[in-house]
Scaffold this active site. Structure first.
Site, PDB file in Angstrom:
ATOM      1  N   GLY A 102       0.848  -1.194   0.000  1.00  0.00           N
ATOM      2  CA  GLY A 102       0.000   0.000   0.000  1.00  0.00           C
ATOM      3  C   GLY A 102       0.881   1.239   0.000  1.00  0.00           C
ATOM      4  O   GLY A 102       0.584   2.247   0.651  1.00  0.00           O
ATOM      5  N   THR A 140       1.668   3.586  -2.072  1.00  0.00           N
ATOM      6  CA  THR A 140       1.349   4.896  -2.645  1.00  0.00           C
ATOM      7  C   THR A 140       0.257   5.616  -1.851  1.00  0.00           C
ATOM      8  O   THR A 140      -0.116   6.726  -2.191  1.00  0.00           O
ATOM      9  CB  THR A 140       0.915   4.774  -4.127  1.00  0.00           C
ATOM     10  OG1 THR A 140      -0.218   3.908  -4.194  1.00  0.00           O
ATOM     11  CG2 THR A 140       2.029   4.215  -4.988  1.00  0.00           C
ATOM     12  N   ARG A 146      -1.663   7.307   1.682  1.00  0.00           N
ATOM     13  CA  ARG A 146      -1.308   8.445   2.528  1.00  0.00           C
ATOM     14  C   ARG A 146      -0.271   8.085   3.584  1.00  0.00           C
ATOM     15  O   ARG A 146       0.689   8.831   3.804  1.00  0.00           O
ATOM     16  CB  ARG A 146      -2.573   8.965   3.224  1.00  0.00           C
ATOM     17  CG  ARG A 146      -2.333  10.203   4.020  1.00  0.00           C
ATOM     18  CD  ARG A 146      -3.613  10.948   4.321  1.00  0.00           C
ATOM     19  NE  ARG A 146      -4.546  10.139   5.105  1.00  0.00           N
ATOM     20  CZ  ARG A 146      -5.623  10.636   5.716  1.00  0.00           C
ATOM     21  NH1 ARG A 146      -5.915  11.916   5.591  1.00  0.00           N
ATOM     22  NH2 ARG A 146      -6.426   9.868   6.406  1.00  0.00           N
ATOM     23  N   LYS A 187     -10.218  -4.735  12.069  1.00  0.00           N
ATOM     24  CA  LYS A 187      -8.830  -4.603  12.519  1.00  0.00           C
ATOM     25  C   LYS A 187      -8.553  -5.540  13.704  1.00  0.00           C
ATOM     26  O   LYS A 187      -7.455  -6.108  13.805  1.00  0.00           O
ATOM     27  CB  LYS A 187      -8.537  -3.147  12.897  1.00  0.00           C
ATOM     28  CG  LYS A 187      -8.709  -2.208  11.684  1.00  0.00           C
ATOM     29  CD  LYS A 187      -8.270  -0.778  11.967  1.00  0.00           C
ATOM     30  CE  LYS A 187      -8.477   0.058  10.707  1.00  0.00           C
ATOM     31  NZ  LYS A 187      -7.558   1.188  10.594  1.00  0.00           N
TER      32      LYS A 187
END
Lengths: 311, 311
Positions: free
Chosen positions: B12, B14, B16, B134
């Site tokens: 992941g 790219t 934020r 999560k």
């Protein structure tokens, strides 16, 4: 959890021996990285090879020796670096050595040799620096204290055997042929895929650390006389033989300009001077088929069978 | 030879927080791999980001969670895997866990959390599974016995602070604002780059192995009242305040359809329930700024200064 396997970086991965290294590394279950130039993707054969590597689980890293940051980034991911650069690029391996020093993580470096032992050959006056460059790379590796194994496979099977050592011919002769010297000197021929299998076998083996590994499997150490005899038996026909003396061969090497005389130079080295076999393996060396008796390899006889089907 | 550094794979890369992880990993001298989809190269922003990673020394691996062989090949090269997937893809981390098990070489896995502690939040009945997913990933990691660190940074600085916790606003208010609850409950905000620096600090640190690392630096733990007071001092003006009670906030959350009410849900969690700070860190946890006192981080006050320049 599974046993942790050394991560292998192959530099020159789309070349003749490099592609076999990638396959052998994957076959042995090593996480495998292949460094490829951006331009390889524009070459249909190379890009299809890279695709097949990726499908088989290799990671393709775009980079090259000219782009030091890309080389360094790739080396940092590797425990083992295998250079499979063409001989013409031998000295460019200085950049790899530099990156290995900077990365500090490489447990074994296999420089691109895959020929006769550059410290043993007796033709340094006539090979236009072919072996000298490889010897220089050895010295640099040793000075830098980089853990290494040198692989001396002597000749690739696809070199000279398909013509039965008749330079310029594409298939083995069926009527007559030349024999260099008296035909009794033994050379060594090993299939590229077998060279790769033996090479990958060494990378986590302390017995080969900082050693020269000679590949001299029984069935692959052969004189021209034996080679011709095998072939004659296979095709059930005796060939007409012309013997080329040492002096005649040297005269041809002298008369024909370099690099057109390259095959003759290598024939002189192997079949006159005996550069593959004139010496016994000493303490600085090990023999591949003794260390790895379970590796299945193709003998010269078996390889000649494949030529018979094509001939 | 240089000290050997753990090899870090960012999945992941790219996104934020992913892009900050790549930068922080490179800054700390780790060999760094970034997994990127082929499609990222068609996106001008993402492809320029990937190019900048490569120039800074990262290795870009083309692959994705949908392409298990590519994921596995990438994981096999890593000592540390950092997942920076968006929360919506939380459960897809099951594939990463599977690859980590198969690869067998990963010494630390940082799953994508980067929020409040999913085992501590008190809003599981209203978050539409945001934290439950999560927590499920945590349980799978623990069942599989994968060495891990969970990173609880609470809120990113760029979330809610630029509006001074006024959902829908793009800049901080200069006349009036809403305060949720009595304004005394403390939440935690950390700059994405600082989250990444603290995260990279933990990966080779045995003190954080199999622990929850809370990031609660002094200067970043703040109530709405304190936040507003800081802002009023900065702009040298008192704002008109409307206090929104717990009941009013819950009614709004109920009346506004999901996901348009997401900001209000997170505000309720942080500023009413105190989910970032209501508990003391126990033996299962560690605090980032205590472990790494040398990490320079941006305080909320300093961040507010940057808003003043823009406002």
């Amino acid at each position: 959890m599974a046993e942790k396997k050394s991560r292998v970086l192959v530099i020159g991965a789309t070349g003749r021996i490099g592609r076999e290294m990638v396959k052998a590394s994957l076959d042995a279950g090593h996480p495998t990285l292949a460094l490829a130039r951006q331009s390889a993707y524009s070459d249909p054969l190379k890009s299809s090879l890279l695709r097949s590597f990726a499908e088989a689980g290799a990671v393709i890293i775009t980079g090259s020796l000219d782009d030091y940051p890309s080389l360094l980034a790739a080396v940092k991911l590797a425990d083992v670096v295998i250079s499979a650069l063409p001989s013409a690029q031998s000295l460019e391996q200085m950049m790899i050595i530099h990156a290995i020093r900077e990365a500090g993580c490489v447990k074994r470096f296999i420089p691109s040799e895959f020929g006769a032992d550059p410290d043993k050959v007796q033709i340094l006056n006539m090979d236009h620096g072919f072996y000298k460059k490889k010897a220089d790379i050895r010295r640099r590796i040793e000075i830098e204290g980089i853990p290494h194994t040198y692989i001396c496979c002597n000749f690739f099977m696809s070199y000279l055997i398909p013509s039965l050592v008749q330079p310029g011919a594409k298939v083995p002769p069926r009527d007559k042929l030349k024999i260099y010297g008296d035909g009794s000197v033994k050379a060594v021929f090993v299939l590229e895929a077998d060279v790769a299998t033996f090479t990958i076998s060494t990378i986590d083996d302390q017995r080969t650390l900082d050693k020269v590994m000679y590949i001299r499997p029984p069935g692959n150490v052969i004189s021209m006389n034996e080679l011709v005899e095998f072939w004659e038996t296979k095709i059930a026909k005796e060939l007409e033989k012309t013997y080329v003396s040492d002096e005649e061969l040297l005269k041809s090497i002298h008369d024909i300009p370099f690099p057109d005389n390259s095959d003759l130079i290598f024939i002189y080295s192997a079949f006159i001077k005996g550069d593959h076999t004139y010496f016994n393996i000493d303490k600085a060396g090990v023999e591949a088929s003794c260390l790895y008796p379970n590796v299945k390899y193709t003998t010269v006889k078996e390889y000649l069978d494949t030529l018979l089907q094509e001939g």
